[in-house]
Enzyme design. Structure first.
Site, PDB file in Angstrom:
ATOM      1  N   CYS A   1      46.276  37.556  48.601  1.00  0.00           N
ATOM      2  CA  CYS A   1      46.454  39.014  48.558  1.00  0.00           C
ATOM      3  C   CYS A   1      45.096  39.705  48.519  1.00  0.00           C
ATOM      4  O   CYS A   1      44.412  39.680  47.489  1.00  0.00           O
ATOM      5  CB  CYS A   1      47.288  39.395  47.330  1.00  0.00           C
ATOM      6  SG  CYS A   1      47.491  41.170  47.117  1.00  0.00           S
TER       7      CYS A   1
ATOM      8  N   CYS B   1      44.961  42.769  46.123  1.00  0.00           N
ATOM      9  CA  CYS B   1      44.886  42.376  44.709  1.00  0.00           C
ATOM     10  C   CYS B   1      43.487  41.870  44.355  1.00  0.00           C
ATOM     11  O   CYS B   1      42.945  42.203  43.305  1.00  0.00           O
ATOM     12  CB  CYS B   1      45.872  41.259  44.380  1.00  0.00           C
ATOM     13  SG  CYS B   1      47.507  41.470  45.058  1.00  0.00           S
ATOM     14  N   ASP B   2      42.897  41.044  45.212  1.00  0.00           N
ATOM     15  CA  ASP B   2      41.704  40.283  44.814  1.00  0.00           C
ATOM     16  C   ASP B   2      40.433  40.626  45.586  1.00  0.00           C
ATOM     17  O   ASP B   2      39.350  40.154  45.222  1.00  0.00           O
ATOM     18  CB  ASP B   2      41.986  38.773  44.966  1.00  0.00           C
ATOM     19  CG  ASP B   2      43.136  38.333  44.068  1.00  0.00           C
ATOM     20  OD1 ASP B   2      43.240  38.865  42.946  1.00  0.00           O
ATOM     21  OD2 ASP B   2      43.929  37.490  44.484  1.00  0.00           O
TER      22      ASP B   2
END
Ligand code: NAP
Length: 326
Positions: free
Chosen positions: A136, A139-140
């Site tokens: 992701c 997300c990261d």
């Protein structure tokens, strides 16, 4: 009068969508049970850090999962740790069958069983998940500002996420096993125009290497020549497809070609009283905040559905009993 053994709502899956549905259902006074076989919080538990959940600038995924769960339980949500083996739709009630042999009856069901990204299944992938391996970018990606990352895949997701990562990372190597895109023409053009992205055609990642601080490189192999090489990188983002957990979806429920359940904007499936939310539902983005929003939407719609069903039942009761039902 309602049968005390029949639930108003059964939620299957305890990720952010299911737990949010639990919060909204309890606040709407629905007799609700949430059934989850794993840890409450679902995929959130696998995120080292979450930085896009509004209200928390930075929180560990497992900590956020605990907060969701505690919030839902603070309203008295019943949680059963069991595997659901079947959902049997019925005209009056739906039946949710558990692995321990119990059969639970309910007016409404919210399916919140999520899904999983496809894995490369190579050495280092599982061990370094959350320490440099990610599925992701939203997300990261933030953890890879001014760093080098490898992206695996040649579809729309790999192309789109590479463009997202190009806003943060200093260099992206996009590794694709063939010499032609699966991604659409427009995304191809945008990737081509982004000078930070270098495409390594006809290549596969065969191993992810790490040192004490996490991912430090990958081993590559050319699919045409068999030639092996090494590449230094700080992270590996894998976008080779996603599989919704749809094995419980009852026959006759509309799904798209990729196995996602098709719903309307209130998360209703084509089966009355059966809802699908989160990563199981056909939608564009997969994020915690989006699953949570689905959970709220489905629970509020379910509350309305259950109320309507019960009012209809009360009208069908013999006159003498109607006074009691009111
Ligand atoms: P996808 O279209 O299935 O593409 C997966 C990619 O991963 C393919 O390039 C495939 O290679 C590669 N791959 C699969 N298994 C692999 C393995 N074991 N090792 C190395 N590479 C592997 O998946 P997606 O990109 O996630 O897209 C899913 C769906 O969402 C698609 O319908 C897509 O159009 C849609 N989507 C659309 C957009 C958009 O329109 N902006 C954005 C994201 C997703 P091959 O090409 O050789 O098979």
């Amino acid at each position: 009068m309602s049968d005390p053994d029949v639930y108003d709502l059964i939620i299957i899956g305890g990720g952010p969508g299911g737990l949010t549905a639990g919060i909204y259902a309890m606040r709407a006074a629905l007799k609700t049970v949430l059934i989850e076989v794993g840890l409450p919080g679902g995929q959130m538990n696998n995120s080292d850090s979450v930085e896009n959940w509004p209200g928390d600038e930075h929180i560990g995924g497992a900590d956020l999962a605990i907060k969701f769960s505690q919030h839902a339980k603070s309203y008295g949500l019943e949680v059963i740790s069991q595997e659901v083996v079947d959902i049997e739709p019925g005209l009056d009630f739906h039946t949710v069958k558990l692995a321990n042999g119990d059969n639970l009856q309910t007016y409404a069901v919210i399916m919140a069983t999520g899904g999983n990204p496809h894995k490369l299944n190579i050495p280092g992938e599982e061990e370094q998940y959350g320490k440099g391996v990610s599925y992701c970018a939203v997300c990261d990606g933030f953890f890879f500002r001014d760093k080098t990352v490898v992206v695996v895949g040649g579809g729309d997701t790999a192309a789109e996420e590479s463009l997202y990562l190009a806003k943060l990372a200093k260099k992206i190597y996009l590794v694709h096993r063939r010499d032609a895109w699966r991604a659409g023409a427009l995304l191809q053009q945008r990737v081509k125009a982004e000078c930070k992205i270098e495409i390594l055609w006809n290549s596969v990642v065969t191993q992810i290497r790490a040192d004490d601080s996490g991912v430090c490189g990958v081993d590559l192999q050319n699919t045409q020549t068999g030639e092996k090489s090494k590449l230094s990188t700080d992270g590996v983002f894998i976008f080779i497809g996603f599989k919704p957990n749809n094995k419980l979806v009852p026959a006759g429920t509309k799904m798209n070609a990729d196995g996602y359940v098709v719903t309307d904007e209130k998360c209703e499936t084509n089966a009355p009283g059966i809802f699908a939310i989160g990563d199981l539902r056909e939608k564009y983005f997969r994020q915690i905040v989006i699953s949570a929003a689905d959970g709220a939407t489905a629970a509020m719609t379910a509350a309305h559905y259950v109320e309507t069903r019960k009012s209809a039942e009360a009208c069908e009761l013999p006159e003498a009993l109607q006074t009691e039902a009111v």
